[in-house]
Design a protein around this motif. Structure first.
Motif, PDB file in Angstrom:
ATOM      1  N   ASP A 149       0.838  -1.191   0.000  1.00  0.00           N
ATOM      2  CA  ASP A 149       0.000   0.000   0.000  1.00  0.00           C
ATOM      3  C   ASP A 149       0.870   1.237   0.000  1.00  0.00           C
ATOM      4  OD1 ASP A 149      -2.309  -1.464   0.045  1.00  0.00           O
ATOM      5  OD2 ASP A 149      -2.601  -1.343   2.211  1.00  0.00           O
ATOM      6  N   VAL A 150       0.675   2.094  -0.988  1.00  0.00           N
ATOM      7  CA  VAL A 150       1.363   3.377  -1.043  1.00  0.00           C
ATOM      8  C   VAL A 150       0.383   4.438  -0.576  1.00  0.00           C
ATOM      9  CG1 VAL A 150       2.617   5.031  -2.463  1.00  0.00           C
ATOM     10  CG2 VAL A 150       2.737   2.586  -2.987  1.00  0.00           C
ATOM     11  N   SER A 151       0.728   5.158   0.488  1.00  0.00           N
ATOM     12  CA  SER A 151      -0.181   6.171   1.033  1.00  0.00           C
ATOM     13  C   SER A 151       0.432   7.560   0.888  1.00  0.00           C
ATOM     14  CB  SER A 151      -0.479   5.867   2.503  1.00  0.00           C
ATOM     15  OG  SER A 151       0.722   5.860   3.258  1.00  0.00           O
ATOM     16  N   GLY A 152      -0.339   8.551   1.314  1.00  0.00           N
ATOM     17  CA  GLY A 152       0.140   9.929   1.275  1.00  0.00           C
ATOM     18  C   GLY A 152       0.186  10.532  -0.109  1.00  0.00           C
ATOM     19  N   LEU A 153      -0.574  10.003  -1.033  1.00  0.00           N
ATOM     20  CA  LEU A 153      -0.595  10.538  -2.391  1.00  0.00           C
ATOM     21  C   LEU A 153      -1.408  11.824  -2.441  1.00  0.00           C
ATOM     22  CD1 LEU A 153      -1.204   7.211  -4.358  1.00  0.00           C
ATOM     23  CD2 LEU A 153       0.965   8.266  -3.729  1.00  0.00           C
ATOM     24  N   SER A 154      -1.108  12.638  -3.420  1.00  0.00           N
ATOM     25  CA  SER A 154      -1.854  13.883  -3.624  1.00  0.00           C
ATOM     26  C   SER A 154      -2.993  13.652  -4.599  1.00  0.00           C
ATOM     27  CB  SER A 154      -0.927  14.982  -4.161  1.00  0.00           C
ATOM     28  OG  SER A 154       0.124  15.248  -3.238  1.00  0.00           O
ATOM     29  N   GLN A 155      -4.042  14.432  -4.426  1.00  0.00           N
ATOM     30  CA  GLN A 155      -5.195  14.298  -5.302  1.00  0.00           C
ATOM     31  C   GLN A 155      -4.893  14.893  -6.676  1.00  0.00           C
ATOM     32  OE1 GLN A 155      -8.063  16.359  -2.903  1.00  0.00           O
ATOM     33  NE2 GLN A 155      -8.833  14.478  -1.966  1.00  0.00           N
ATOM     34  N   GLY A 156      -5.436  14.225  -7.702  1.00  0.00           N
ATOM     35  CA  GLY A 156      -5.321  14.740  -9.059  1.00  0.00           C
ATOM     36  C   GLY A 156      -3.906  14.735  -9.612  1.00  0.00           C
ATOM     37  N   LYS A 157      -3.056  13.782  -9.178  1.00  0.00           N
ATOM     38  CA  LYS A 157      -1.680  13.716  -9.674  1.00  0.00           C
ATOM     39  C   LYS A 157      -1.414  12.357 -10.321  1.00  0.00           C
ATOM     40  CE  LYS A 157       1.868  15.514  -7.993  1.00  0.00           C
ATOM     41  NZ  LYS A 157       3.074  15.844  -7.213  1.00  0.00           N
ATOM     42  N   THR A 158      -0.356  12.309 -11.154  1.00  0.00           N
ATOM     43  CA  THR A 158       0.045  11.084 -11.839  1.00  0.00           C
ATOM     44  C   THR A 158       1.352  10.576 -11.240  1.00  0.00           C
ATOM     45  OG1 THR A 158      -1.026  11.775 -13.890  1.00  0.00           O
ATOM     46  CG2 THR A 158       0.648  10.054 -14.066  1.00  0.00           C
ATOM     47  N   TYR A 159       1.402   9.273 -10.938  1.00  0.00           N
ATOM     48  CA  TYR A 159       2.592   8.638 -10.379  1.00  0.00           C
ATOM     49  C   TYR A 159       2.976   7.445 -11.241  1.00  0.00           C
ATOM     50  CZ  TYR A 159       1.425  11.271  -6.118  1.00  0.00           C
ATOM     51  OH  TYR A 159       1.139  12.256  -5.214  1.00  0.00           O
ATOM     52  N   THR A 160       4.299   7.194 -11.348  1.00  0.00           N
ATOM     53  CA  THR A 160       4.776   5.985 -12.022  1.00  0.00           C
ATOM     54  C   THR A 160       5.466   5.104 -10.989  1.00  0.00           C
ATOM     55  OG1 THR A 160       6.885   7.032 -12.632  1.00  0.00           O
ATOM     56  CG2 THR A 160       5.067   7.135 -14.230  1.00  0.00           C
ATOM     57  N   TYR A 161       5.306   3.776 -11.151  1.00  0.00           N
ATOM     58  CA  TYR A 161       5.886   2.821 -10.212  1.00  0.00           C
ATOM     59  C   TYR A 161       6.609   1.708 -10.969  1.00  0.00           C
ATOM     60  CZ  TYR A 161       3.034   5.111  -6.694  1.00  0.00           C
ATOM     61  OH  TYR A 161       2.484   6.040  -5.863  1.00  0.00           O
ATOM     62  N   ILE A 179       4.254   1.147 -14.279  1.00  0.00           N
ATOM     63  CA  ILE A 179       2.813   1.353 -14.389  1.00  0.00           C
ATOM     64  C   ILE A 179       2.502   2.775 -13.952  1.00  0.00           C
ATOM     65  CG2 ILE A 179       2.241  -1.062 -13.997  1.00  0.00           C
ATOM     66  CD1 ILE A 179       1.424  -0.291 -11.151  1.00  0.00           C
ATOM     67  N   THR A 180       1.428   3.318 -14.426  1.00  0.00           N
ATOM     68  CA  THR A 180       1.032   4.688 -14.124  1.00  0.00           C
ATOM     69  C   THR A 180      -0.243   4.682 -13.309  1.00  0.00           C
ATOM     70  OG1 THR A 180       2.041   5.503 -16.169  1.00  0.00           O
ATOM     71  CG2 THR A 180       0.415   6.927 -15.119  1.00  0.00           C
ATOM     72  N   VAL A 181      -0.262   5.472 -12.244  1.00  0.00           N
ATOM     73  CA  VAL A 181      -1.436   5.607 -11.384  1.00  0.00           C
ATOM     74  C   VAL A 181      -1.877   7.060 -11.408  1.00  0.00           C
ATOM     75  CG1 VAL A 181      -2.319   5.440  -9.033  1.00  0.00           C
ATOM     76  CG2 VAL A 181      -0.754   3.693  -9.909  1.00  0.00           C
ATOM     77  N   GLN A 182      -3.141   7.294 -11.694  1.00  0.00           N
ATOM     78  CA  GLN A 182      -3.714   8.632 -11.675  1.00  0.00           C
ATOM     79  C   GLN A 182      -4.681   8.718 -10.495  1.00  0.00           C
ATOM     80  OE1 GLN A 182      -3.407  11.512 -13.898  1.00  0.00           O
ATOM     81  NE2 GLN A 182      -4.463  12.356 -12.115  1.00  0.00           N
ATOM     82  N   THR A 183      -4.333   9.558  -9.511  1.00  0.00           N
ATOM     83  CA  THR A 183      -5.239   9.713  -8.372  1.00  0.00           C
ATOM     84  C   THR A 183      -6.409  10.599  -8.764  1.00  0.00           C
ATOM     85  OG1 THR A 183      -3.950  11.576  -7.543  1.00  0.00           O
ATOM     86  CG2 THR A 183      -3.428   9.394  -6.670  1.00  0.00           C
TER      87      THR A 183
END
Length: 339
Positions: A149-161, A179-183
């Motif tokens: 579980d990755v926590s502390g993400l910001s809203q409306g942002k894109t992350y790559t893992y 992989i790309t995650v869009q919050t």
């Protein structure tokens, strides 16, 4: 071989270096890397070929084998999932851990995402995984884990893992595919309307009521309710799981129109269903019970207009009285009038 057809050619395709294992495979993702020609011969019961995998491939890939029939336009095929590895030098173990595959994300809400993967393999054991977010290592995970579980993400942002496996000797696998995650944004309004209810029809029509039934609507979240309209007037609202309604209090021999609209919890309203016309039945006339005179009896109170039967003759009471055994209708005509 269970189908001993004469073979024309054997072709082997592999996924390209930059293919995306998290998306459906398309023709453009494959490239030919090995062929064998049989020239129309019948194959042996067991067939094997040796093909060299390009040195720049590692991790999870797909190989497609196709063997073409010589005397028809048909072909057979077989698909293989493979993990490609490279040998490296190291202390103790001399083989790196296989690159992690099936790396994917499931977002639970706007500030947390759960990453999962199939475990890597190693000739000894995988000791840990290193997780990278936007190119920077953010966590070291035990080698027995297959999710994080990755926590502390910001809203409306894109992350790559990306993920890397490490064995006990310190040998490292190649990085997994990113992989790309869009919050989600803080608020995303639901503006999608439900589909219109369909197949509205009537049954059990009576003089004063009718039962309506319809096929349910679809919505991107859920249908919360249905509004029932009689003409242009909304006459009732039912739960979104209900697809029938009885309309009561109608007039007999009258014509009505009905339609249905679906609504979701955000207040979005669908287009109207098909409109149906219903004519109620005629009302039945009241049932009149026949005036059957009762048999005359003594010690009974009679009123003017009462009718009795005595010895086969019908009499009408002329004066109110209480009968006694000697005041029979045939004997006391002052009290009874024969018909």
């Amino acid at each position: 071989m269970t189908a001993p057809h004469a073979k024309k050619e054997w072709k082997y395709y592999k996924t390209k270096k930059d293919w995306n294992p998290n998306a459906p495979i398309e023709r453009k993702d494959l490239e030919l890397f090995c062929t064998y020609s049989d020239g129309g011969k019948l194959p042996e019961k067991s067939v094997s070929h040796q093909c060299e995998i390009p040195a720049d491939r590692a991790g999870y890939h797909v190989i497609l084998g196709v063997w073409e029939i010589a005397d028809t336009g048909n072909a057979f095929y077989q698909v293989l999932d493979v993990n490609l590895t490279k040998s490296v030098s190291g202390n103790g173990s001399n083989t790196d851990a296989n690159s992690t595959n099936e790396f994917k994300s499931k977002q639970y809400h706007d500030k947390i995402t759960t990453l999962s993967w199939h475990p890597s393999t190693d000739n000894v054991s995988v000791m840990s995984y290193e997780l990278f977010q936007n190119g920077h290592k953010i966590a070291t995970i035990p080698g027995t884990s297959v999710s994080y579980d990755v926590s502390g993400l910001s809203q409306g942002k894109t992350y790559t893992y990306a993920l890397k496996a490490i064995d006990a000797a310190g040998n490292e696998s190649l990085l997994s595919l990113e992989i790309t995650v869009q919050t989600t944004s803080a608020t995303i309004p639901d503006t999608s309307t439900p589909t219109a209810p369909s197949n509205l029809h009537a049954h059990n029509v009576s003089a004063a009521s009718v039962n309506l039934m319809w096929s349910s609507s679809m919505d991107n979240v859920a249908v919360s309710s249905y509004d029932i309209y009689q003409g242009s007037e909304r006459i009732a609202t039912v739960n979104g799981t209900v697809t029938s309604y009885e309309v009561a209090g109608l007039k007999s021999s009258s014509t009505y129109t009905f339609s249905i609209k679906a609504k979701d919890s955000a207040g979005n309203v669908s287009a109207a269903s098909n409109v149906i016309t219903v004519t109620t039945l005629e009302s039945s006339p009241p049932v009149v019970e026949p005036d059957v005179p009762k048999t005359w009896a003594k010690n009974t109170s009679y009123h003017i207009g009462d009718r009795v039967i005595y010895k086969g003759v019908i009499y009408t009471c002329r004066q109110a009285h209480t009968s006694i055994y000697t005041w029979t209708p045939s004997e006391v005509l002052a009290l009874w009038l024969p018909e």
